[in-house]
Motif scaffolding. Sequence first.
Motif: not given
Length: 814
Positions: A97, A105, A107, A275-276
Amino acid sequence: MAKNHRGKELNASELRWHCSGKTLKSVPPEEPGTSRKIIGQDRALKALTLGMEMKRPGYNIFVTGSSGTGRLTTIKQFVAEAKQQEAVLRDRCYVHNFNDNDQPVLLTLAAGQGNLLRDEMDDLIEELRKDIPAAFERKRFKEERKRLMEHFHERQQSVLRDFEGKVKERGFEVIQVQMGPAVRPDITPIVNGQPVTFEQLEGMIKEGQITREKIDEMQKDRGELEGQMEVILRELRNIERKAKDSLMELEKRLILPVVKESVDEVRKKFKPIPDKLAAFFGAVQESIMGELSRFRGSDDAPIPVPGLPVHSAAEEDDYLEYRVNVLVDNSQTTGKPFIIETNPRFKNLFGTIDREVDRNGIWRTDFTLIKPGSMLRADGGFLVINAVDALVEPGVWPTLKRTLRNGELEIQPLESGLLGSTSALKPEAVDLDVKVIILGDAVIYYLLYNQDEDFKKVFKVRADFDVEMANKPEMIRSYVNFINTVTRQEKLGTFDESAMKTLIEYGARLAGSQKKLSARFNVLSDILHEANYWAVKGGEKVVSRKFVSKAIEERRERSRLMECKMREVIRDGTIMIDTRGSAVGQINGLTVVDLREYAFGLPVRITARTSVGRDGVINIEREAEMSGPSYNKGVLIISGYFHGTYAQDKPLTMNASITFEQSYSGVDGDSASSTEIYAILSSLSGVPLRQDIAVTGSVNQNGEIQPVGGINQKIEGFFVTCRAQGLTGTQGVIIPEQNRKDLMLKDEVVEAVRKKKFHVYAVSTIDEGLEILTGMKAGKKLSAVHFEEESVHSLVNRTLAEYSRRWKDLGGGR
C-alpha cells in the motif's frame, strides 16, 4: 408349571434372525455409481444436500453421529459431485500500500492471474533495472542534460560576474572563506591591489596610509554589498533549484515513456482490469518515477568486514514494494476446493503474519510474510474440521464464529500473552465464500446450541448420521454391494453366499435388533479384512462363513480379558451365583458391563429382606452412594407398585432392603427393577424363587414389564455361567416381551434352546414372571383388597396385613 401361566417360552427360531439366500440372490449386478451410494442415511443426506446447495449466510453444516457411520465418506462423495459443477474461483494476492505501509492491499483476481501478476511484476522490475540505466546513457539524454547544465551554469556565472564587477568598482573583492567543513563567499577590501582585512586596515591608520573616515566609508559600503550578496546567493540557489527541476523534468520526459510502456505491457495482460489492480499499477508507475535514482544502479559494493558474515543480496530485497504475495493460487484447481484440516491450529486455519530477523538482528515483517490458512485456501469450496479440535485449540472457535458471521477473514497472528505480540500490519480483510463442515457428536452439538448464541446463527444445518437402519431387502442389497465394493477396491478374496449372510447377520447383531442393521461400516469393513486374512492364512481363495465367524470371534477374544477374569471368580465360587435349586428372597439378575469397545453380560445375585417398619423399600446401593439416578428411580417405582397393589386397605408398614450382592462398583439403570420386585415378593410370601432362572426387565407402577438394553449380552452371560456349572435342561432367562425383536443370540445359545437345554421366556407383566419363578399362580385381584386364595399375591397381602397389625400393636400409629 401352573396351567394359568401366561408367559411365553420362545423357540429357537425366534432367538435370531437369519438372512435368507433368496434375498441375496435377488441382488442385481452393480450398476455404475452404486458402489458410491451412501447406505441408510436418508435424513443426513437430505440435510447435507440442503446445506451444500443453500447459498445464504449461516448455512454451514454440523455433522453428528458415531464414528464409522460414513460421515466423512458421505461428505467426500457430496464434494466430489459438487466439484463437477462449474465454479468461479479466485486468486488472492497482497501488494504494498503506497499510501499506508501498514495496511497491505488485497487484490482479487481470476483463477491463474495471481501467479501471472507476480511473475509479470518481477519481470517488470528486472526489465526496468536494465532499461532505466540504459535510458540515462543515451546520447540524447546526455546532450540535453549537458545543455541544461551549461545553460544554468552560464546564468549563475553571469549573475556572479555582474555582482563581482559592482564589488570591484567599489574597491572590494569576493573571496571564499573556509567555515568549518563548508566554504562560503565573503567581501573583503582591496588596498594597493591586495585584499586586506579590517584588522589590517586598523594598523594602516597608525602608519598614515589610510584615514579613519575612509575605513568607516568602506565598512558602510561593505555592509551594502553584503546585503546585495545575500540577494545574489538566493538567486543562485533559485537557479540551482530550477536546474534540478529541469533535470527532473528531462528525466521524466525521457524516462517516463520507458516506464509507462513497460507498465502498460503488464496492464494489457489483465483485461478486464479490476479497479484495485488498475490503481496498483498507477501507484507503481508513480513510485518508480519518484525513485528513479534507485534504478540507475551504483558501483558501490559493500566492503566485507572481517569476522562478520557475508549476506547475499537475496536476503534484502531493494524492490520489495513492487513484489506480489500470492496467497491463493487456483490456476491448477478443478472444481470447488475441498480441504480436510486435520490439525486446525489457529495458524493452520486462519493464516498468520510471520516475522524474520534482518541482518541487523531486528525483527521485521512486511506484506510478503502474510501466510494463508486452510480457511482461505478453501474459499469458494468446502472446509472440514473436527469439533473437538476446533474447541480446544486457543483462539480457533471465537475466530471461526466471527469469520463465518461477518463473511470476512482478517489475517493476524494469534496473540500469545507475554511471550508473543501482534503484528503492526493490518492487511485488508478477505471476503470469503466457504462452506464449513464440522464433525462432532450430539453432546457437543447440544452443548454449543444451548450455551453459545452465535452457534445457531452460523451452523443452521445439522446432518445427523444414524448408527442403524431398517432391515429391509433393499438395505440387504446395499450391504451386498458394500461387501463387493470393499473386496474389489481392497483386492480381497471372493466372499461366498454363506460369508455374506454371516456378515449381514452380524450387522443385525451390532444393531441389537432383528429389525435393524448396523450402519457402523468401519467395523464391518474391519471384519471383511480380518476374514480375508484368516482365509489366506488357511490357504483358501474363497472366504466362507467359517472365516467370517472366526474373524468375529477373534475380534471378541481380543477384548475379553476382563470378562474372562470375572467369569473365573464366578466359576471358582468367589462370586456366589446359584444356577440350581430355589431360595426365598434371592434371585439372579442380569447386568451388562460396557467397556465401549466390547460389552458382555454377567449374572448378579439380588437379595431382599423384609420386616415390620415404615421405611418402605431401602436401596442399599443408594445408601452406600453406589447407585445412579436411573437405578434410584427404579427403586422408587417399586415402592409405587407395592402401594398400588397392597396398600389400598391398610398402610404399607414394611421395611424391605434390597441389594446387589458382592457388587463393589457403581450400579445404574432400571433393568433390575422387576427382578427386585420378585425378590421382595418372595421374602414377603415365603415362596422360594428358582435359581436356575435369571431375570431382566424394567417395570412401571402398574406391574407392566418394559424393555431393556443389552438383551443379547445378558442372556449369553447367564448361559455361559450355567454351562460352566453344568446345564440341567431347566435353566433359562426371563426377558420383556418387547425385547423379542431384539434377539440376535449366538449360535451356541440358539442350539441349546433347540435341544431344550436352555430356555428363554418372554413376559409382559410381573405376574407372568412370578408364575415361572415360583411354580405357583400369581393370583388375580378379586377386589381392591382380596386376591385369589393359595396364590403368591394372597400370601404377600396376608403378610403385609400382619405387618400392619403388629405395627399398630407396637404403637406405630401414634
